[in-house]
Design a protein around this motif. Sequence first.
Motif, mmCIF file in Angstrom:
data_model
loop_
_atom_site.group_PDB
_atom_site.id
_atom_site.type_symbol
_atom_site.label_atom_id
_atom_site.label_comp_id
_atom_site.label_asym_id
_atom_site.label_seq_id
_atom_site.Cartn_x
_atom_site.Cartn_y
_atom_site.Cartn_z
ATOM 1 N N ASP A 1 21.482 8.730 -28.734
ATOM 2 C CA ASP A 1 22.938 8.761 -28.749
ATOM 3 C C ASP A 1 23.446 10.122 -28.294
ATOM 4 N N LEU A 2 24.716 10.134 -27.932
ATOM 5 C CA LEU A 2 25.357 11.330 -27.397
ATOM 6 C C LEU A 2 26.603 11.639 -28.216
ATOM 7 N N ALA B 1 39.213 11.939 -30.679
ATOM 8 C CA ALA B 1 38.454 12.172 -31.909
ATOM 9 C C ALA B 1 36.967 12.258 -31.590
ATOM 10 N N PRO B 2 36.195 13.024 -32.387
ATOM 11 C CA PRO B 2 34.744 13.109 -32.164
ATOM 12 C C PRO B 2 34.051 11.813 -32.548
ATOM 13 N N CYS B 3 33.074 11.409 -31.768
ATOM 14 C CA CYS B 3 32.344 10.176 -32.060
ATOM 15 C C CYS B 3 30.916 10.293 -31.534
ATOM 16 N N ARG B 4 30.116 9.268 -31.814
ATOM 17 C CA ARG B 4 28.746 9.171 -31.330
ATOM 18 C C ARG B 4 28.627 7.933 -30.459
ATOM 19 N N LEU B 5 27.982 8.098 -29.334
ATOM 20 C CA LEU B 5 27.752 6.992 -28.413
ATOM 21 C C LEU B 5 26.274 6.641 -28.435
ATOM 22 N N ALA B 6 25.925 5.485 -29.054
ATOM 23 C CA ALA B 6 24.544 5.004 -29.088
ATOM 24 C C ALA B 6 24.291 4.169 -27.843
ATOM 25 N N LEU B 7 23.240 4.501 -27.104
ATOM 26 C CA LEU B 7 22.992 3.883 -25.798
ATOM 27 C C LEU B 7 21.714 3.045 -25.791
ATOM 28 N N ASP B 8 21.815 1.873 -25.182
ATOM 29 C CA ASP B 8 20.658 1.047 -24.834
ATOM 30 C C ASP B 8 20.660 0.868 -23.323
ATOM 31 N N SER B 9 19.487 0.624 -22.757
ATOM 32 C CA SER B 9 19.397 0.438 -21.317
ATOM 33 C C SER B 9 18.353 -0.623 -21.003
ATOM 34 N N LEU B 10 18.590 -1.387 -19.937
ATOM 35 C CA LEU B 10 17.613 -2.382 -19.503
ATOM 36 C C LEU B 10 17.788 -2.653 -18.013
ATOM 37 N N ALA B 11 16.712 -3.129 -17.392
ATOM 38 C CA ALA B 11 16.724 -3.416 -15.961
ATOM 39 C C ALA B 11 17.417 -4.745 -15.706
ATOM 40 N N VAL B 12 18.285 -4.772 -14.712
ATOM 41 C CA VAL B 12 19.000 -5.992 -14.327
ATOM 42 C C VAL B 12 19.139 -6.000 -12.815
ATOM 43 N N SER B 13 19.620 -7.113 -12.304
ATOM 44 C CA SER B 13 20.036 -7.179 -10.900
ATOM 45 C C SER B 13 21.410 -7.818 -10.868
ATOM 46 N N LEU C 1 24.386 -0.069 -22.143
ATOM 47 C CA LEU C 1 25.214 -0.679 -23.177
ATOM 48 C C LEU C 1 25.447 0.353 -24.271
ATOM 49 N N GLY C 2 26.700 0.645 -24.560
ATOM 50 C CA GLY C 2 27.013 1.710 -25.511
ATOM 51 C C GLY C 2 27.874 1.238 -26.663
ATOM 52 N N GLU C 3 27.549 1.717 -27.854
ATOM 53 C CA GLU C 3 28.370 1.453 -29.041
ATOM 54 C C GLU C 3 28.955 2.773 -29.520
ATOM 55 N N LEU C 4 30.277 2.808 -29.670
ATOM 56 C CA LEU C 4 30.984 4.004 -30.091
ATOM 57 C C LEU C 4 31.278 3.925 -31.583
ATOM 58 N N ARG C 5 30.897 4.993 -32.298
ATOM 59 C CA ARG C 5 31.174 5.067 -33.730
ATOM 60 C C ARG C 5 31.870 6.383 -34.057
ATOM 61 N N ALA D 1 19.001 9.253 -15.319
ATOM 62 C CA ALA D 1 19.885 10.361 -14.959
ATOM 63 C C ALA D 1 21.365 10.082 -15.157
ATOM 64 N N PRO D 2 21.838 8.826 -15.084
ATOM 65 C CA PRO D 2 23.289 8.595 -15.108
ATOM 66 C C PRO D 2 23.994 8.878 -16.433
ATOM 67 N N LYS D 3 23.294 9.375 -17.446
ATOM 68 C CA LYS D 3 23.955 9.598 -18.738
ATOM 69 C C LYS D 3 25.235 10.420 -18.588
ATOM 70 N N ALA D 4 25.147 11.504 -17.855
ATOM 71 C CA ALA D 4 26.331 12.354 -17.684
ATOM 72 C C ALA D 4 27.425 11.621 -16.922
ATOM 73 N N LEU D 5 27.042 10.764 -15.964
ATOM 74 C CA LEU D 5 28.029 10.036 -15.183
ATOM 75 C C LEU D 5 28.779 9.018 -16.041
ATOM 76 N N LEU D 6 28.045 8.251 -16.824
ATOM 77 C CA LEU D 6 28.723 7.232 -17.623
ATOM 78 C C LEU D 6 29.562 7.861 -18.728
ATOM 79 N N LEU D 7 29.144 9.040 -19.208
ATOM 80 C CA LEU D 7 29.952 9.733 -20.212
ATOM 81 C C LEU D 7 31.277 10.198 -19.606
ATOM 82 N N THR D 8 31.224 10.682 -18.367
ATOM 83 C CA THR D 8 32.456 11.093 -17.689
ATOM 84 C C THR D 8 33.370 9.894 -17.460
#
Length: 736
Positions: free
Chosen positions: A564-565, A572-584, A603-607, A629-636
């Motif tokens: 999580d990030l 407000a401050p929060c935590r982003l829990a991330l899951d990832s999987l291969a898709v097309s 897939l992210g859950e915000l708490r 690598a895209p963690k920073a991109l999806l956070l932006t």
Amino acid sequence: MSVMRFVGANSREAMRQVRAALGDEALILANRHTEQGVEILAMAESAAAAGDAGEPEPRPQAPSRPSPPAAPASPDPAQAFEAMSARLLEEMRDMRALLAGGQGQPAAAATLSEQLLETMLAAGFSQALADEVVSALPEELAAAGALDERALAWLGRQLARRLRGLDDEAAFMDRTGIVALIGPTGVGKTTTTAKLTARYVMRHGTRPVALVTTDSFRIGAHEQLRIYSRLLDVPMYALNADQPVSELLGRMKGKSWIIIDTVGMSQRDHRVIEQVSHLHGGDSPVRLVLLLNAASQPETLEEVVVRYRQAAQAAGGELNDCIITKQDEAGRLAPVLDIVMRHGLRLLFVSHGQRVPEDMALAEPDALIDQALADRTPLARPAARQAPEPVVRGSGNLLGQGRRLASVLQALRLRLPGFERLEEVWNLLGMPSTIQQQRLDRLLEDYPRDGQALGMLWSERRRVPGERWSMPDVALGPEGTWLPLPLPQHRQVAGQRARLEAAQARHAVEVHLLNGLPDGEAGEWLERHAASWCSQVRGSQRVEHSGERRSLASLDGIGESVGDLRCRFRGAPCRLALDSLAVSVALKGSRRDSQRLEARAWLGELRDEESGKVLGRRYWIAPARLGRAPKALLLTLLQGDVLPQLARRAWQRLDPAELGELRADLRLLMASGLATVAAHLDLAEDEAAMDLRAELLGLGGGRRRRRDVALLDSLLQLFLVRDAIRHLGLGERETG
């Protein structure tokens, strides 16, 4: 039930312990700050109610039949009850003493604001400056409540930022012209004249410099300066106090640096204005430098600055520079620094002895503030325990407010590349519509400049709910932060691929953040150029995973957890829990129906960071070649969610009925620009951003809403006041 003590790192942590042990109906008896944090005394409301019903004399009850002991024999029940009663009685006495605040009891610990006020007053700074500084205390520090190294470092930064100096000596010594030292009798003008001349000679030699004295009143004044002129091998000229400097200029041909030692004159002498008015060099500007005696009383220093500045203005000049003298004779340095800061003077040098030129140094704000704070005298009265006075207290504080406005604007210019462009947009306010259009076209023609934009946040191609406009696109700077001035969608070329190509051709943009999947042509272009990109999509987005076509929302819990990030979401401050999987995924409008993109779904859950409450879920698609690598991109992308909301709020508050003639596209740029700046400041975590946030929130009257909204409102007020001051300075609005 007995009184219980709870100790937490801060008030929030201590209250969490209270609620966990006693429930929401706990009765708070007292609280105070300790070395360990915050201590709270509390008891259950039911126990308090039982105590209120009366205090009958304790009567021992018959003990019930005990169970056979499995350990050593228990103590006598009557003795145990007596001990418990004694402990309860002692705790109740402690509680009553705390509540009564009786004489001899230690007072509750001061808040951090109060401790900082006391620190500044003990050093010798004025109440006015102390109130101004402490009113901008960041919430991050206030919550901690401790006057620790971090809080003192913040105080030092705030004071040093208010103390303007020279970047280097060359900024003063390498400018040609006439310099006149002015100030009261005995402040050290003649010695300072010699010191400055010596420093100039060491840099440029003796040929371009000349000394001038106007002091014909003091016995031996000419001779003292003449001795210095002989030692330094520079010519000296004498001038009567009522004789204009311009009369001497013809005799000093070839001299590019002339320094004048003026006659000492009390600030209360009515001839001060006459003296300053004679310090004109015809076509050659005269730089006035005021000398301030560090050993003088604060009231005297205040009067000196006010009277000499008034004299300079009455004579048609300006007085912006000063030199502190006799530092070695001053008990404390803070009073004179306070005067310099509150009046916005630029401090050039500090003199601390009679030796020429050794006993004078370039003013170093950080070192001077450290010295001032180190020389503290304990206060004889607890006056610093008052809360800071309101920031706006009448005309006496207008100068301080003006300095704060200018300081915040300068900090924003230094922090955000392109902030000046947003200011230029605001400068168009009030001009005729046709001129607004012409100047706006020129302003946006080459924006952003080469090297300023690393990437683009491409906004949704639909209207913001409730409005008739779409959120402009936002460029990302080299550090990954949003540039202050967005780019209106209607000025972009049509078609996704065309926009991507234009962004790369004009600005060398390498990162693309999309709302929604790219269409077929854009996707092919992105993959062919191996660009870094990421799309924020809806949970209903269909993808193929393990041979099944499913929505992203239905894949929650299936992906691999990638940690999580920490982030901010809706202020407000929060935590982003991330899951990832291969898709097309299939890209719409592909040239070949069979074309699919191998990707990774995120897939992210915000708490909520404090309560753990789920705030929402978000979904992203990025090309598989980017791996994790895209963690920073999806956070932006996630944190860009707030931009349309903030822009909409600013748009609604920019009322053309109050602001005058205002084109819709200009209004949108003003609103969306404020939104990007507010969001950037809300998200940034460095200390400089913390200080800037606190200054802004202080100017806006404090934080009463979620932080990003409060910052937006403060920025709006900042620009409105800036615009008002600007037009007052111009006298009238531009017309062409």
